[in-house]
Write an enzyme that holds these catalytic residues in place. Sequence first.
Site, PDB file in Angstrom:
ATOM      1  N   ASP A  66     -41.217 -29.647   8.492  1.00 16.87           N
ATOM      2  CA  ASP A  66     -41.664 -28.878   9.645  1.00 16.87           C
ATOM      3  C   ASP A  66     -41.494 -27.384   9.420  1.00 16.87           C
ATOM      4  O   ASP A  66     -40.867 -26.937   8.441  1.00 16.87           O
ATOM      5  CB  ASP A  66     -40.877 -29.290  10.894  1.00 16.87           C
ATOM      6  CG  ASP A  66     -41.180 -30.726  11.313  1.00 16.87           C
ATOM      7  OD1 ASP A  66     -42.284 -31.202  11.005  1.00 16.87           O
ATOM      8  OD2 ASP A  66     -40.306 -31.352  11.934  1.00 16.87           O
ATOM      9  N   ALA A  67     -42.016 -26.606  10.356  1.00 15.32           N
ATOM     10  CA  ALA A  67     -41.891 -25.146  10.296  1.00 15.32           C
ATOM     11  C   ALA A  67     -40.421 -24.751  10.237  1.00 15.32           C
ATOM     12  O   ALA A  67     -39.587 -25.256  10.997  1.00 15.32           O
ATOM     13  CB  ALA A  67     -42.555 -24.520  11.519  1.00 15.32           C
TER      14      ALA A  67
END
Length: 253
Positions: A66-67
């Site tokens: 994920d980010a």
Amino acid sequence: MSSAPASGLVRARYLVYFQYVGTDFNGVAAVRGPQRAVGVLNYLEEAAERLNSVEPVRFTISSRTDAGVHALSNAAHLDVQRRSGRPPFPPEVLAEVLNRHLRHPAISCLDVVAVQEAAQHLLGTHDFSAFQSTGSPVPSPVRTMRRVSVSPGQASPLVTPEESRKLRFWNLEFESQSFLYRQVRRMTAVLVAVGLGALAPAQVKTILESQDPLGKHQTRVAPAHGLFLKSVLYGNLGAASCTLQGPQFGSHG
């Protein structure tokens, strides 16, 4: 693994391992379209353009992140299709081409002696307006910098043993009774600029005395990640002294 299509073009598949600090990335997957966000694979695909593949190189990743998530070791495979008559790249050549593009420009020769010289100009009682970001007005911009130190830091867990032998990490520490808004991050950015040769140590004194927060050099702000509030010390009169450890930075050693 390689194959030779009827056209005579040679296609080879490679497995690559890579690591990254994900703070500024919108995850590992490539981001398509006009969005300003960038994925880790955008950088890998840009690096792979140097291979001059007949078909654009696309990475098939083993694991999405994920980010903001980091990776010590992710993996992906890619296909490189060379023109007729040209053999597949040896794995070590492909790795060198990718690494040459991905090498971060901030990892360069750092003049620590110059940083230490520049830091001396920040010691003592001064008007630190030049290093204050707008957004948090205070009655007075005068602060007393009791200590500024540059010391060796531990190797990052995101750096391979081979890279650790070529890199040295350094910590910047600032001690004052209090700090202005983003003062430490601005001072860190300027001192690192001195270490990289973009500024002379004497220019730090000039910037400080200008009391101008909008000057060309002092508007730089070091990233928040890597910044630690290290300790709060209380004296006999109850005054607090805060020590902030600036973002860790590396240089070839």
